[in-house]
Design a protein around this motif. Structure first.
Motif, PDB file in Angstrom:
ATOM      1  N   VAL A   1      -6.888   5.313  -6.404  1.00  0.00           N
ATOM      2  CA  VAL A   1      -6.380   6.661  -6.173  1.00  0.00           C
ATOM      3  C   VAL A   1      -4.863   6.628  -6.233  1.00  0.00           C
ATOM      4  O   VAL A   1      -4.223   5.874  -5.509  1.00  0.00           O
ATOM      5  N   ASP A   2      -4.334   7.436  -7.112  1.00  0.00           N
ATOM      6  CA  ASP A   2      -2.888   7.541  -7.240  1.00  0.00           C
ATOM      7  C   ASP A   2      -2.390   8.547  -6.212  1.00  0.00           C
ATOM      8  O   ASP A   2      -2.805   9.715  -6.226  1.00  0.00           O
ATOM      9  N   MET A   3      -1.520   8.099  -5.319  1.00  0.00           N
ATOM     10  CA  MET A   3      -1.065   8.976  -4.239  1.00  0.00           C
ATOM     11  C   MET A   3      -0.333  10.214  -4.744  1.00  0.00           C
ATOM     12  O   MET A   3      -0.215  11.195  -4.032  1.00  0.00           O
ATOM     13  N   GLN A   4       0.134  10.179  -5.980  1.00  0.00           N
ATOM     14  CA  GLN A   4       0.824  11.346  -6.530  1.00  0.00           C
ATOM     15  C   GLN A   4      -0.118  12.526  -6.731  1.00  0.00           C
ATOM     16  O   GLN A   4       0.322  13.658  -6.869  1.00  0.00           O
ATOM     17  N   TYR A   5      -1.417  12.232  -6.809  1.00  0.00           N
ATOM     18  CA  TYR A   5      -2.369  13.299  -7.137  1.00  0.00           C
ATOM     19  C   TYR A   5      -3.146  13.818  -5.941  1.00  0.00           C
ATOM     20  O   TYR A   5      -4.097  14.562  -6.107  1.00  0.00           O
TER      21      TYR A   5
END
Ligand SMILES: [Zn+2]
Length: 129
Positions: free
Chosen positions: A70-74
């Motif tokens: 999981v990309d924290m930006q999203y």
């Protein structure tokens, strides 16, 4: 089973630990396999022959080795938890207390250096433990 397909890796670099692949429609490189171009054997070999740093990898091999992440930006925590029933206890990060040194002789605050390398500049006490 159809013809085996290949991704083309640009082996000159990585994004973090992620491999970069040629993207669809010539849109540069991508680490996202869903956006990566698939090539036939002939295409992949031809591309490798003209750019040796482009390494063909069988799609099947690569797809078996992706990792879910999981990309924290999203993600937005507030958005995700709204109406979910979860109530977060928000605590401020604790400030790290600076270690303080006091002279045994006069009680003045000393820097660590002055404390360990004393004597105290005010009273002359040797504070070295
Ligand atoms: Zn002192």
């Amino acid at each position: 089973m159809g013809e085996p397909l290949f991704y083309l890796q640009d082996s000159r670099g990585y994004v973090g630990n992620d491999m970069m692949f040629w993207a669809q429609e010539g849109a540069g490189y991508t680490t996202d396999l869903r956006k990566a171009q698939k090539y036939t054997l002939a295409e992949a070999q031809a591309q490798h022959d003209c750019r040796h740093t482009d390494i063909p990898w069988p799609c099947e091999y690569i797809e078996a080795r992706t990792r879910p992440a999981v990309d924290m930006q999203y993600v937005k925590r507030d958005e995700a938890l709204e109406g979910s029933g979860i109530i977060l206890t928000i605590t401020k990060p604790e400030k790290i207390k600076k270690e303080r040194f006091r002279c045994y002789g006069c009680g003045v605050f000393l820097t660590a250096v002055d404390y360990y390398c004393g004597p105290c500049g005010r009273c002359g006490a040797e504070n070295r433990p």
